[in-house]
Design a protein around this motif. Structure first.
Motif, PDB file in Angstrom:
ATOM      1  N   LEU A 194      -3.826   4.624  -3.429  1.00 55.87           N
ATOM      2  CA  LEU A 194      -2.565   3.939  -3.687  1.00 55.87           C
ATOM      3  C   LEU A 194      -2.366   2.812  -2.675  1.00 55.87           C
ATOM      4  N   GLY A 195      -2.739   3.062  -1.438  1.00 55.19           N
ATOM      5  CA  GLY A 195      -2.662   2.014  -0.423  1.00 55.19           C
ATOM      6  C   GLY A 195      -3.565   0.841  -0.750  1.00 55.19           C
ATOM      7  N   ARG A 196      -4.768   1.120  -1.214  1.00 53.20           N
ATOM      8  CA  ARG A 196      -5.694   0.032  -1.564  1.00 53.20           C
ATOM      9  C   ARG A 196      -5.167  -0.791  -2.741  1.00 53.20           C
ATOM     10  N   LEU A 197      -4.629  -0.106  -3.748  1.00 50.43           N
ATOM     11  CA  LEU A 197      -4.054  -0.817  -4.893  1.00 50.43           C
ATOM     12  C   LEU A 197      -2.913  -1.723  -4.449  1.00 50.43           C
ATOM     13  N   THR A 198      -2.088  -1.215  -3.547  1.00 51.74           N
ATOM     14  CA  THR A 198      -0.926  -1.970  -3.086  1.00 51.74           C
ATOM     15  C   THR A 198      -1.355  -3.217  -2.319  1.00 51.74           C
ATOM     16  N   LEU A 199      -2.277  -3.057  -1.397  1.00 53.01           N
ATOM     17  CA  LEU A 199      -2.723  -4.199  -0.591  1.00 53.01           C
ATOM     18  C   LEU A 199      -3.441  -5.233  -1.455  1.00 53.01           C
ATOM     19  N   ALA A 200      -4.256  -4.773  -2.393  1.00 56.76           N
ATOM     20  CA  ALA A 200      -4.974  -5.710  -3.267  1.00 56.76           C
ATOM     21  C   ALA A 200      -4.002  -6.511  -4.121  1.00 56.76           C
ATOM     22  N   ALA A 201      -2.971  -5.852  -4.652  1.00 56.36           N
ATOM     23  CA  ALA A 201      -2.001  -6.545  -5.506  1.00 56.36           C
ATOM     24  C   ALA A 201      -1.237  -7.605  -4.730  1.00 56.36           C
ATOM     25  N   ARG A 202      -1.106  -7.406  -3.434  1.00 50.19           N
ATOM     26  CA  ARG A 202      -0.365  -8.353  -2.596  1.00 50.19           C
ATOM     27  C   ARG A 202      -1.286  -9.332  -1.873  1.00 50.19           C
ATOM     28  N   HIS A 203      -2.565  -9.245  -2.175  1.00 51.80           N
ATOM     29  CA  HIS A 203      -3.554 -10.108  -1.507  1.00 51.80           C
ATOM     30  C   HIS A 203      -3.465  -9.950   0.007  1.00 51.80           C
ATOM     31  N   ASP A 204      -3.247  -8.708   0.416  1.00 51.92           N
ATOM     32  CA  ASP A 204      -3.165  -8.342   1.832  1.00 51.92           C
ATOM     33  C   ASP A 204      -4.570  -7.961   2.279  1.00 51.92           C
ATOM     34  N   GLY A 205      -5.077  -8.623   3.312  1.00 51.28           N
ATOM     35  CA  GLY A 205      -6.462  -8.452   3.713  1.00 51.28           C
ATOM     36  C   GLY A 205      -6.760  -7.211   4.521  1.00 51.28           C
ATOM     37  N   ARG A 206      -5.756  -6.405   4.821  1.00 46.31           N
ATOM     38  CA  ARG A 206      -6.014  -5.200   5.604  1.00 46.31           C
ATOM     39  C   ARG A 206      -6.886  -4.210   4.822  1.00 46.31           C
ATOM     40  N   THR A 207      -7.627  -3.400   5.561  1.00 48.78           N
ATOM     41  CA  THR A 207      -8.523  -2.408   4.977  1.00 48.78           C
ATOM     42  C   THR A 207      -7.910  -1.022   5.126  1.00 48.78           C
ATOM     43  N   VAL A 208      -7.971  -0.226   4.054  1.00 45.98           N
ATOM     44  CA  VAL A 208      -7.513   1.156   4.117  1.00 45.98           C
ATOM     45  C   VAL A 208      -8.687   2.055   4.476  1.00 45.98           C
ATOM     46  N   VAL A 209      -8.520   2.821   5.529  1.00 41.59           N
ATOM     47  CA  VAL A 209      -9.516   3.797   5.963  1.00 41.59           C
ATOM     48  C   VAL A 209      -8.973   5.192   5.660  1.00 41.59           C
ATOM     49  N   THR A 210      -9.763   5.998   4.967  1.00 35.05           N
ATOM     50  CA  THR A 210      -9.331   7.357   4.660  1.00 35.05           C
ATOM     51  C   THR A 210      -9.378   8.208   5.920  1.00 35.05           C
ATOM     52  N   GLY A 228       4.541  19.802 -11.862  1.00 29.25           N
ATOM     53  CA  GLY A 228       3.901  20.751 -12.763  1.00 29.25           C
ATOM     54  C   GLY A 228       4.061  20.352 -14.218  1.00 29.25           C
ATOM     55  N   PRO A 229       3.575  21.215 -15.118  1.00 29.72           N
ATOM     56  CA  PRO A 229       3.593  20.894 -16.557  1.00 29.72           C
ATOM     57  C   PRO A 229       4.996  20.826 -17.147  1.00 29.72           C
ATOM     58  N   ASP A 230       5.985  21.371 -16.436  1.00 30.56           N
ATOM     59  CA  ASP A 230       7.348  21.342 -16.959  1.00 30.56           C
ATOM     60  C   ASP A 230       8.102  20.077 -16.571  1.00 30.56           C
ATOM     61  N   ALA A 231       7.468  19.201 -15.808  1.00 29.36           N
ATOM     62  CA  ALA A 231       8.166  18.019 -15.284  1.00 29.36           C
ATOM     63  C   ALA A 231       8.480  17.010 -16.385  1.00 29.36           C
ATOM     64  N   HIS A 232       9.575  16.287 -16.177  1.00 26.85           N
ATOM     65  CA  HIS A 232       9.914  15.150 -17.031  1.00 26.85           C
ATOM     66  C   HIS A 232       9.206  13.924 -16.450  1.00 26.85           C
ATOM     67  N   LEU A 233       8.303  13.317 -17.223  1.00 27.54           N
ATOM     68  CA  LEU A 233       7.540  12.179 -16.727  1.00 27.54           C
ATOM     69  C   LEU A 233       8.276  10.874 -17.000  1.00 27.54           C
ATOM     70  N   ALA A 234       8.432  10.078 -15.960  1.00 26.07           N
ATOM     71  CA  ALA A 234       9.096   8.776 -16.076  1.00 26.07           C
ATOM     72  C   ALA A 234       8.152   7.772 -16.727  1.00 26.07           C
ATOM     73  N   PRO A 235       8.682   6.707 -17.302  1.00 32.05           N
ATOM     74  CA  PRO A 235       7.840   5.780 -18.064  1.00 32.05           C
ATOM     75  C   PRO A 235       7.125   4.712 -17.241  1.00 32.05           C
ATOM     76  N   THR A 236       7.595   4.427 -16.030  1.00 35.79           N
ATOM     77  CA  THR A 236       7.106   3.242 -15.311  1.00 35.79           C
ATOM     78  C   THR A 236       5.818   3.527 -14.550  1.00 35.79           C
ATOM     79  N   HIS A 237       4.771   2.743 -14.839  1.00 38.32           N
ATOM     80  CA  HIS A 237       3.497   2.840 -14.113  1.00 38.32           C
ATOM     81  C   HIS A 237       3.539   1.957 -12.865  1.00 38.32           C
ATOM     82  N   TYR A 238       2.831   2.409 -11.817  1.00 35.34           N
ATOM     83  CA  TYR A 238       2.888   1.711 -10.538  1.00 35.34           C
ATOM     84  C   TYR A 238       2.407   0.265 -10.639  1.00 35.34           C
ATOM     85  N   GLN A 239       1.293   0.057 -11.334  1.00 34.04           N
ATOM     86  CA  GLN A 239       0.771  -1.307 -11.433  1.00 34.04           C
ATOM     87  C   GLN A 239       1.753  -2.229 -12.159  1.00 34.04           C
ATOM     88  N   ASP A 240       2.411  -1.730 -13.207  1.00 37.44           N
ATOM     89  CA  ASP A 240       3.417  -2.518 -13.923  1.00 37.44           C
ATOM     90  C   ASP A 240       4.602  -2.848 -13.007  1.00 37.44           C
TER      91      ASP A 240
END
Length: 246
Positions: A194-210, A228-240
């Motif tokens: 998730l950190g890598r996706l975030t930095l890439a989307a912002r053109h942030d040059g920092r590197t994520v190290v696990t 769990g399986p009983d959860a109500h899933l929200a519609p919004t995807h992170y990339q969107d």
């Protein structure tokens, strides 16, 4: 219906107030800035007069052991004031998996808040949400060192604050659940990815190290923060959400 929103000037609270008002309800924000102090009890009786529902979105000023005292005192004060005012429904926003991470002070404090609510005198609902998209900046800042961000591979199922608002409003305007509703985002990510996706989307040059020792979420093992399986899933995807945020 009169709904008092404790923490009604914050990220979630202000949106909850707006959405309730737009639906024709009397939505009253309550916070220190409006003269309501959960710890001393100042202003509680006045703001709860005539209230049907209390929505508790207040947050501790710290994430350490002091948060236990904050949630204990604030919840007890709010329950007592609500009973005096004849409130018919107390709602609390909490965290998915909160009772499975006792090694984190803040999560123990939120679990205590839930337990006090369950034992209280008023019909209740608990809305447990996963981590908010909006908090990724803070998560990245905790373990950032120059050109590197260290993050564990802890699995999360984050969601947009606007979707949390929808869940809180839906539950608060319905009958008390007498239990928990879990709500989560539609996708699961390891936090480092998730950190890598975030930095890439912002053109942030920092590197994520696990690094499974880095940051607050390093204390979390397994999939306890995944809904769990009983959860109500929200519609919004992170990339969107990131594309719209830009």
């Amino acid at each position: 219906m009169k709904l008092v929103v404790i923490g009604g000037t914050g990220l979630i609270g202000s949106q909850v107030v707006g959405k309730l008002a737009a639906a024709g309800h009397e939505a009253v924000p309550a916070a220190l800035s409006t003269g309501v102090d959960l710890i001393t009890g100042k202003g509680l009786d006045q703001v709860l007069e005539g209230a049907d529902v209390v929505i508790n979105l207040a947050n501790s000023p710290t994430f350490d052991e002091a948060s236990l005292d904050f949630f204990r005192t604030s919840m007890n004060n709010l329950l007592a004031a609500g009973e005096r005012a004849g409130v018919r429904h107390q709602v609390v926003l909490s965290i998915v998996g909160v009772d499975q991470v006792p090694q984190l002070d803040y999560y123990r404090a939120k679990a205590l808040q839930e337990e006090l609510l369950r034992q209280g005198p008023t019909p209740y609902s608990i809305v447990r949400a996963t981590q908010f998209f909006e908090f990724m900046d803070a998560v990245l800042s905790w373990t950032s060192d120059g050109d590197t961000v260290r993050l564990p591979a802890t699995r999360l199922q984050p969601m947009a604050a606007a979707d949390v608002v929808d869940a809180v409003v839906e539950v608060s305007t319905g009958a008390p659940l007498g239990g928990i509703r879990n709500t989560a985002g539609p996708d699961v990510f390891p936090l480092d990815e998730l950190g890598r996706l975030t930095l890439a989307a912002r053109h942030d040059g920092r590197t994520v190290v696990t690094d499974d020792q880095a940051g607050m979420f390093a204390a979390v093992t397994g999939d306890v923060l995944i809904a769990g399986p009983d959860a109500h899933l929200a519609p919004t995807h992170y990339q969107d959400w990131m594309r719209k945020a830009r």
